[in-house]
Design a protein around this motif. Structure first.
Motif, PDB file in Angstrom:
ATOM      1  N   PRO A 273       9.653  12.816 -14.866  1.00 28.81           N
ATOM      2  CA  PRO A 273       7.846  13.698 -15.228  1.00 28.81           C
ATOM      3  C   PRO A 273       6.745  12.784 -14.704  1.00 28.81           C
ATOM      4  O   PRO A 273       6.032  13.418 -14.632  1.00 28.81           O
ATOM      5  CB  PRO A 273       8.414  13.531 -16.202  1.00 28.81           C
ATOM      6  N   ARG A 274       6.772  11.509 -14.367  1.00 28.65           N
ATOM      7  CA  ARG A 274       5.660  10.297 -13.722  1.00 28.65           C
ATOM      8  C   ARG A 274       5.755  10.793 -12.934  1.00 28.65           C
ATOM      9  O   ARG A 274       4.647  11.044 -12.381  1.00 28.65           O
ATOM     10  CB  ARG A 274       7.165   9.184 -13.972  1.00 28.65           C
ATOM     11  N   VAL A 275       6.235  12.377 -11.833  1.00 27.68           N
ATOM     12  CA  VAL A 275       5.388  11.926 -10.320  1.00 27.68           C
ATOM     13  C   VAL A 275       5.011  12.529 -10.596  1.00 27.68           C
ATOM     14  O   VAL A 275       4.863  14.478 -11.300  1.00 27.68           O
ATOM     15  CB  VAL A 275       7.017  12.365  -9.436  1.00 27.68           C
ATOM     16  N   THR A 276       3.941  13.283 -10.007  1.00 26.26           N
ATOM     17  CA  THR A 276       2.384  14.259 -10.129  1.00 26.26           C
ATOM     18  C   THR A 276       3.386  15.400  -9.058  1.00 26.26           C
ATOM     19  O   THR A 276       4.371  15.237  -8.364  1.00 26.26           O
ATOM     20  CB  THR A 276       0.997  13.611  -9.413  1.00 26.26           C
ATOM     21  N   ARG A 277       2.568  16.422  -8.571  1.00 24.78           N
ATOM     22  CA  ARG A 277       3.231  17.698  -7.353  1.00 24.78           C
ATOM     23  C   ARG A 277       2.532  17.224  -6.717  1.00 24.78           C
ATOM     24  O   ARG A 277       3.593  17.557  -6.076  1.00 24.78           O
ATOM     25  CB  ARG A 277       1.843  18.646  -8.505  1.00 24.78           C
TER      26      ARG A 277
ATOM     27  N   TRP B  40       0.675  -1.110   0.216  1.00 23.28           N
ATOM     28  CA  TRP B  40      -0.004   0.054   0.266  1.00 23.28           C
ATOM     29  C   TRP B  40       0.833   1.145  -0.407  1.00 23.28           C
ATOM     30  O   TRP B  40       1.895   1.651   1.307  1.00 23.28           O
ATOM     31  CB  TRP B  40      -0.704   0.042   0.774  1.00 23.28           C
ATOM     32  N   LYS B  41       0.565   2.275  -0.955  1.00 27.12           N
ATOM     33  CA  LYS B  41       1.381   3.453  -0.735  1.00 27.12           C
ATOM     34  C   LYS B  41       0.586   4.484  -1.670  1.00 27.12           C
ATOM     35  O   LYS B  41      -0.413   4.587  -1.813  1.00 27.12           O
ATOM     36  CB  LYS B  41       2.931   3.653  -2.020  1.00 27.12           C
ATOM     37  N   PHE B  42       0.680   5.534  -1.105  1.00 28.63           N
ATOM     38  CA  PHE B  42      -0.304   7.443  -1.617  1.00 28.63           C
ATOM     39  C   PHE B  42       0.164   7.261  -3.142  1.00 28.63           C
ATOM     40  O   PHE B  42       1.450   6.759  -3.299  1.00 28.63           O
ATOM     41  CB  PHE B  42      -0.240   8.069  -0.948  1.00 28.63           C
ATOM     42  N   ARG B  43      -0.426   7.368  -3.919  1.00 27.35           N
ATOM     43  CA  ARG B  43       0.178   7.033  -5.191  1.00 27.35           C
ATOM     44  C   ARG B  43       0.805   8.736  -4.799  1.00 27.35           C
ATOM     45  O   ARG B  43       0.226   9.925  -5.050  1.00 27.35           O
ATOM     46  CB  ARG B  43      -1.389   7.256  -6.553  1.00 27.35           C
ATOM     47  N   THR B  44       1.752   9.095  -6.415  1.00 30.94           N
ATOM     48  CA  THR B  44       2.646   9.646  -6.101  1.00 30.94           C
ATOM     49  C   THR B  44       2.864   9.534  -8.115  1.00 30.94           C
ATOM     50  O   THR B  44       3.993  10.661  -7.993  1.00 30.94           O
ATOM     51  CB  THR B  44       4.212   9.569  -5.328  1.00 30.94           C
ATOM     52  N   MET B  45       2.730   9.063  -8.398  1.00 33.07           N
ATOM     53  CA  MET B  45       3.154   9.252 -10.273  1.00 33.07           C
ATOM     54  C   MET B  45       1.837   9.398 -10.793  1.00 33.07           C
ATOM     55  O   MET B  45       0.373   8.781 -10.264  1.00 33.07           O
ATOM     56  CB  MET B  45       4.158   7.952  -9.938  1.00 33.07           C
ATOM     57  N   VAL B  46       1.879   9.072 -12.262  1.00 32.07           N
ATOM     58  CA  VAL B  46       0.473   9.568 -13.325  1.00 32.07           C
ATOM     59  C   VAL B  46       0.358   8.021 -13.479  1.00 32.07           C
ATOM     60  O   VAL B  46       0.951   6.869 -12.797  1.00 32.07           O
ATOM     61  CB  VAL B  46       1.134   9.558 -14.476  1.00 32.07           C
ATOM     62  N   VAL B  47      -0.923   8.269 -13.375  1.00 27.61           N
ATOM     63  CA  VAL B  47      -1.713   6.354 -13.422  1.00 27.61           C
ATOM     64  C   VAL B  47      -0.875   5.470 -14.993  1.00 27.61           C
ATOM     65  O   VAL B  47      -0.139   6.635 -15.784  1.00 27.61           O
ATOM     66  CB  VAL B  47      -2.791   6.984 -14.245  1.00 27.61           C
ATOM     67  N   ASP B  48      -0.583   4.937 -14.414  1.00 28.81           N
ATOM     68  CA  ASP B  48       0.489   3.735 -15.438  1.00 28.81           C
ATOM     69  C   ASP B  48       1.532   4.426 -15.225  1.00 28.81           C
ATOM     70  O   ASP B  48       2.291   3.711 -16.446  1.00 28.81           O
ATOM     71  CB  ASP B  48      -0.766   3.662 -16.765  1.00 28.81           C
ATOM     72  N   ALA B  49       1.589   4.819 -14.287  1.00 28.98           N
ATOM     73  CA  ALA B  49       3.854   5.415 -14.649  1.00 28.98           C
ATOM     74  C   ALA B  49       4.303   4.533 -14.821  1.00 28.98           C
ATOM     75  O   ALA B  49       5.756   4.327 -15.851  1.00 28.98           O
ATOM     76  CB  ALA B  49       4.040   5.948 -13.526  1.00 28.98           C
ATOM     77  N   ASP B  50       4.250   2.842 -14.436  1.00 29.59           N
ATOM     78  CA  ASP B  50       5.443   1.189 -14.562  1.00 29.59           C
ATOM     79  C   ASP B  50       5.181   1.197 -16.115  1.00 29.59           C
ATOM     80  O   ASP B  50       5.944   0.212 -16.483  1.00 29.59           O
ATOM     81  CB  ASP B  50       4.738   0.479 -13.808  1.00 29.59           C
ATOM     82  N   ARG B  51       3.703   1.194 -16.190  1.00 28.35           N
ATOM     83  CA  ARG B  51       3.572   1.105 -17.971  1.00 28.35           C
ATOM     84  C   ARG B  51       4.978   1.823 -18.934  1.00 28.35           C
ATOM     85  O   ARG B  51       4.401   1.824 -20.274  1.00 28.35           O
ATOM     86  CB  ARG B  51       2.353   0.571 -18.401  1.00 28.35           C
ATOM     87  N   ILE B  52       4.828   2.949 -18.518  1.00 26.90           N
ATOM     88  CA  ILE B  52       5.657   4.070 -19.528  1.00 26.90           C
ATOM     89  C   ILE B  52       6.990   4.733 -19.345  1.00 26.90           C
ATOM     90  O   ILE B  52       7.068   5.846 -19.648  1.00 26.90           O
ATOM     91  CB  ILE B  52       4.232   5.187 -19.553  1.00 26.90           C
ATOM     92  N   GLY B  53       7.580   3.895 -18.238  1.00 34.52           N
ATOM     93  CA  GLY B  53       8.864   4.163 -17.873  1.00 34.52           C
ATOM     94  C   GLY B  53       9.556   2.674 -16.823  1.00 34.52           C
ATOM     95  O   GLY B  53       8.941   1.657 -16.960  1.00 34.52           O
ATOM     96  N   ARG B  54      11.019   3.281 -16.515  1.00 33.80           N
ATOM     97  CA  ARG B  54      11.876   2.277 -15.605  1.00 33.80           C
ATOM     98  C   ARG B  54      10.870   2.394 -14.810  1.00 33.80           C
ATOM     99  O   ARG B  54      10.002   2.954 -14.175  1.00 33.80           O
ATOM    100  CB  ARG B  54      13.415   2.556 -15.587  1.00 33.80           C
ATOM    101  N   PRO B  55      11.263   0.759 -13.986  1.00 33.48           N
ATOM    102  CA  PRO B  55      10.556   0.323 -12.581  1.00 33.48           C
ATOM    103  C   PRO B  55      10.830   1.857 -11.539  1.00 33.48           C
ATOM    104  O   PRO B  55      11.083   1.163 -10.021  1.00 33.48           O
ATOM    105  CB  PRO B  55      10.626  -1.147 -12.381  1.00 33.48           C
TER     106      PRO B  55
END
Length: 198
Positions: free
Chosen positions: A75-79, A53-68
């Motif tokens: 840039p995938r990290v949200t404000r 469990w984590k609070f989401r800190t990246m854009v949705v589907d971040a693991d599909r559009i970048g490295r693990p």
């Protein structure tokens, strides 16, 4: 003894922190949208997979559009996520994992299956331990994103250098672990005590 301490402390923590956790969840929902939580598969004790469990800190589907791995300035990290990550607040929902027994307060940070598949026989000994929210390796590599940023292939550097050292630190710690020593690691994580040398 350690498991009982973790369980009772996690329950107490969830109760005391619930107003703040609800406020953070509402902030993520309002600023970055849904989902509020990020549930990634990690490998736990005995090689058993579970969802962290984590609070989401990246854009949705971040693991599909970048490295693990996440490097500084990703840039995938949200404000909202950048602030949560800075203060490690995104990790607080893992108290749920502590209650369910998938994790403890102190133990090796659980890795994704992709990295665990690369473990040597010796490194797989770390899977005999219950993973945790924090550990000496996490403190030693608190600026991991910055360390990875300067490498042409951050993933290769992580797998070849950082990950083996984290496992070494955790195996060394496990040989002398106990409730009091775990408490010192928690205090060091909060910045209330100088961390042990690793």
């Amino acid at each position: 003894m350690t498991r009982l301490f973790d369980f009772l402390s996690a329950i107490l923590g969830l109760v005391l922190l619930s107003p703040g956790l609800l406020l953070i969840a509402a902030l993520i929902w309002l600023v970055d949208g849904r989902p509020v939580f990020y549930r990634q598969v990690r490998v736990g004790r005995g090689g058993r997979p579970f969802r962290i469990w984590k609070f989401r800190t990246m854009v949705v589907d971040a693991d599909r559009i970048g490295r693990p791995l996440t490097v500084s300035g990703d840039p995938r990290v949200t404000r909202t996520g950048a602030w949560l990550r800075r203060w490690k607040i995104d990790e607080l929902p893992q108290l749920i994992n502590v209650v369910t027994g998938d994790m403890g307060f102190v133990g090796p940070r659980p890795e994704v299956p992709r990295f665990v598949a690369l473990y040597t026989e010796t490194q797989r000994r770390v899977l005999d331990l219950r993973p945790g929210i924090t550990d000496l390796a996490s403190i030693a590599y608190r600026n991991e994103s910055d360390l990875l940023e300067g490498h042409e292939d951050p993933e290769a550097h992580y797998i070849g250098t950082i990950l083996p050292d984290k496992i070494r630190i955790n195996l060394d710690y496990a040989a002398k672990a106990g409730v009091w020593r775990n408490l010192k690691v928690i205090l060091a994580t909060l910045g209330l005590l100088a961390p042990e040398r690793v």
